[in-house]
Design a protein around this motif. Structure first.
Motif, PDB file in Angstrom:
ATOM      1  N   GLU B  92      -1.167  55.283   0.141  1.00 33.27           N
ATOM      2  CA  GLU B  92      -0.899  56.561  -0.518  1.00 33.27           C
ATOM      3  C   GLU B  92       0.588  56.679  -0.799  1.00 33.27           C
ATOM      4  N   PHE B  93       0.912  57.158  -1.972  1.00 40.61           N
ATOM      5  CA  PHE B  93       2.304  57.330  -2.350  1.00 40.61           C
ATOM      6  C   PHE B  93       2.509  58.723  -2.918  1.00 40.61           C
ATOM      7  N   THR B  94       3.659  59.311  -2.609  1.00 41.47           N
ATOM      8  CA  THR B  94       3.983  60.599  -3.207  1.00 41.47           C
ATOM      9  C   THR B  94       4.438  60.370  -4.646  1.00 41.47           C
ATOM     10  N   PRO B  95       4.343  61.401  -5.490  1.00 43.48           N
ATOM     11  CA  PRO B  95       4.841  61.260  -6.868  1.00 43.48           C
ATOM     12  C   PRO B  95       6.297  60.783  -6.902  1.00 43.48           C
ATOM     13  N   THR B  96       7.115  61.253  -5.959  1.00 35.83           N
ATOM     14  CA  THR B  96       8.517  60.824  -5.923  1.00 35.83           C
ATOM     15  C   THR B  96       8.629  59.327  -5.637  1.00 35.83           C
ATOM     16  N   GLU B  97       7.818  58.833  -4.718  1.00 37.92           N
ATOM     17  CA  GLU B  97       7.833  57.394  -4.426  1.00 37.92           C
ATOM     18  C   GLU B  97       7.419  56.585  -5.645  1.00 37.92           C
ATOM     19  N   MET B 100      10.314  56.641  -8.080  1.00 37.89           N
ATOM     20  CA  MET B 100      11.389  55.781  -7.585  1.00 37.89           C
ATOM     21  C   MET B 100      11.067  54.318  -7.873  1.00 37.89           C
ATOM     22  N   ALA B 101       9.850  53.929  -7.570  1.00 36.93           N
ATOM     23  CA  ALA B 101       9.479  52.516  -7.685  1.00 36.93           C
ATOM     24  C   ALA B 101       9.409  52.083  -9.142  1.00 36.93           C
ATOM     25  N   THR B 102       9.029  52.988 -10.025  1.00 34.17           N
ATOM     26  CA  THR B 102       8.786  52.604 -11.408  1.00 34.17           C
ATOM     27  C   THR B 102      10.008  52.846 -12.277  1.00 34.17           C
ATOM     28  N   ALA B 103      10.597  54.033 -12.166  1.00 37.87           N
ATOM     29  CA  ALA B 103      11.697  54.380 -13.066  1.00 37.87           C
ATOM     30  C   ALA B 103      13.044  54.320 -12.362  1.00 37.87           C
ATOM     31  N   GLY B 104      13.040  54.092 -11.063  1.00 36.17           N
ATOM     32  CA  GLY B 104      14.310  53.948 -10.345  1.00 36.17           C
ATOM     33  C   GLY B 104      14.889  55.249  -9.831  1.00 36.17           C
ATOM     34  N   TYR B 105      14.339  56.355 -10.253  1.00 33.96           N
ATOM     35  CA  TYR B 105      14.762  57.613  -9.639  1.00 33.96           C
ATOM     36  C   TYR B 105      13.599  58.599  -9.610  1.00 33.96           C
ATOM     37  N   GLY B 106      13.699  59.527  -8.656  1.00 30.24           N
ATOM     38  CA  GLY B 106      12.532  60.310  -8.271  1.00 30.24           C
ATOM     39  C   GLY B 106      12.191  61.491  -9.159  1.00 30.24           C
ATOM     40  N   ARG B 107      13.029  61.717 -10.193  1.00 30.09           N
ATOM     41  CA  ARG B 107      12.755  62.880 -11.030  1.00 30.09           C
ATOM     42  C   ARG B 107      12.520  62.484 -12.482  1.00 30.09           C
ATOM     43  N   ALA B 108      12.096  61.254 -12.669  1.00 28.27           N
ATOM     44  CA  ALA B 108      11.798  60.773 -14.029  1.00 28.27           C
ATOM     45  C   ALA B 108      10.698  61.637 -14.646  1.00 28.27           C
ATOM     46  N   ASP B 109      10.783  61.867 -15.962  1.00 27.04           N
ATOM     47  CA  ASP B 109       9.728  62.655 -16.607  1.00 27.04           C
ATOM     48  C   ASP B 109       8.630  61.732 -17.144  1.00 27.04           C
ATOM     49  N   LYS B 110       7.556  62.361 -17.648  1.00 29.67           N
ATOM     50  CA  LYS B 110       6.370  61.626 -18.100  1.00 29.67           C
ATOM     51  C   LYS B 110       6.724  60.519 -19.092  1.00 29.67           C
ATOM     52  N   ARG B 111       7.613  60.864 -20.018  1.00 32.31           N
ATOM     53  CA  ARG B 111       7.935  59.933 -21.094  1.00 32.31           C
ATOM     54  C   ARG B 111       8.705  58.716 -20.572  1.00 32.31           C
ATOM     55  N   GLN B 112       9.671  58.993 -19.680  1.00 32.89           N
ATOM     56  CA  GLN B 112      10.423  57.891 -19.068  1.00 32.89           C
ATOM     57  C   GLN B 112       9.501  56.985 -18.256  1.00 32.89           C
ATOM     58  N   MET B 113       8.578  57.616 -17.529  1.00 31.39           N
ATOM     59  CA  MET B 113       7.633  56.841 -16.712  1.00 31.39           C
ATOM     60  C   MET B 113       6.787  55.940 -17.592  1.00 31.39           C
ATOM     61  N   GLN B 114       6.296  56.512 -18.691  1.00 31.49           N
ATOM     62  CA  GLN B 114       5.434  55.736 -19.579  1.00 31.49           C
ATOM     63  C   GLN B 114       6.212  54.551 -20.176  1.00 31.49           C
ATOM     64  N   ALA B 115       7.482  54.804 -20.558  1.00 30.53           N
ATOM     65  CA  ALA B 115       8.302  53.727 -21.126  1.00 30.53           C
ATOM     66  C   ALA B 115       8.541  52.625 -20.095  1.00 30.53           C
ATOM     67  N   MET B 116       8.799  53.005 -18.842  1.00 26.35           N
ATOM     68  CA  MET B 116       9.064  52.011 -17.803  1.00 26.35           C
ATOM     69  C   MET B 116       7.815  51.213 -17.467  1.00 26.35           C
ATOM     70  N   VAL B 117       6.678  51.899 -17.410  1.00 21.43           N
ATOM     71  CA  VAL B 117       5.410  51.199 -17.133  1.00 21.43           C
ATOM     72  C   VAL B 117       5.144  50.172 -18.232  1.00 21.43           C
ATOM     73  N   ASP B 134      -0.127  56.896 -15.630  1.00 24.11           N
ATOM     74  CA  ASP B 134       0.162  57.362 -14.264  1.00 24.11           C
ATOM     75  C   ASP B 134      -0.462  56.419 -13.237  1.00 24.11           C
ATOM     76  N   ALA B 135      -1.694  56.021 -13.491  1.00 19.64           N
ATOM     77  CA  ALA B 135      -2.391  55.142 -12.540  1.00 19.64           C
ATOM     78  C   ALA B 135      -1.689  53.785 -12.456  1.00 19.64           C
ATOM     79  N   LEU B 136      -1.240  53.257 -13.596  1.00 14.08           N
ATOM     80  CA  LEU B 136      -0.510  51.985 -13.571  1.00 14.08           C
ATOM     81  C   LEU B 136       0.805  52.121 -12.814  1.00 14.08           C
ATOM     82  N   ALA B 137       1.453  53.280 -12.927  1.00 14.01           N
ATOM     83  CA  ALA B 137       2.693  53.506 -12.186  1.00 14.01           C
ATOM     84  C   ALA B 137       2.425  53.471 -10.679  1.00 14.01           C
TER      85      ALA B 137
END
Lengths: 164, 164
Positions: B92-97, B100-117, B134-137
């Motif tokens: 189990e991982f928190t949204p912040t984790e 952090m793991a995907t975009a490198g910081y814990g407050r990335a928005d949806k668009r940044q997350m999608q680009a990083m994934v 989100d699931a891939l992240a």
């Protein structure tokens, strides 16, 4: 949710309701997924054994916090899944509906509910623990609803037949 | 919860992570128990097909209201059950984790997350809909954790042997 109460009740024509089984599934001190495995397995076995006409669960509106609500939701999820897998219709009742059906008014406390469940089902002693008594109260509420449905269906005019 | 995203990712030694499957289980417009039946069935099939080393889900702390939290909990419940039935370890991982793991910081928005994934998995286009991204992240976050566990285990001294 580490403890899940269950109750199986039946009402045969011309007789009062009676309890076929009741108790709790204890899954405390296990990781969440193992708790859910145990609860799902126990409920699936109960449904297979008793083949009820319907499965009833309580609808919850309030919760101490989101984590508690998610924990309750997880247990509800595997209970609803077991009902769907068994092909059994699902009924949901609010706590107020359960109290109305069992104790006659919607603000009955735990002790009154337990006394009414004991009396209505003709049990030799109050069902323990509370979770088992709560589950039997939901079952009684469901039985009342089913009886009402039956009376309504019997009172309704036969559907008009179309031409062949 | 009527839509459940999923993502299956793998990381082979010396290569970047890649996506084996992703998408959503759509169960909207069905009664809750039928939604759960569909989500459980789809996740169980994915687990049987891909036999992942671990199943990861997001841990939720916030919710609009109790009903939403219970709905999310119900879907989580059948997901956790599917993992337990398949004998797969759960993470189990928190949204912040996950951020952090995907975009490198814990407050990335949806668009940044999608680009990083999209970039990390070398996908030709951003995964759609959001729930699949989100699931891939979450899967990427889990892969990082598994890689770290592997390195820690390799670095740890062999356990001392007691006498027979």
């Amino acid at each position: 949710m580490a403890i899940c109460g269950y109750g199986v009740a039946v009402q045969e024509p011309g007789r009062g309701p009676s309890a076929l089984a009741f108790g709790v599934v204890r899954a405390d001190r296990l990781p969440a997924e193992q708790q859910l495995l145990r609860i799902h397995g126990a409920l699936a076995r109960l449904m297979a054994e008793h083949r009820p006409d319907a499965v009833a669960v309580e609808r919850l509106y309030f919760s101490r916090n989101v984590q508690t609500a998610i924990g309750v939701g997880q247990a509800r999820g595997v209970a609803l899944l077991a009902a769907a897998e068994a092909g059994l219709p699902l009924r949901e009742f609010t706590p107020t509906e359960v109290k109305m059906a069992t104790a006659g008014y919607g603000r009955a406390d735990k002790r009154q509910m337990q006394a009414m469940v004991t009396a209505l089902l003709g049990l030799p002693a109050p069902p323990e623990p509370d979770d088992a008594a709560d589950a039997l109260a939901v079952a009684l509420c469901c039985l009342q609803g089913e009886a009402l449905r039956g009376r309504l269906a019997a009172a309704a005019p036969a559907p008009a037949r179309g031409r062949p």
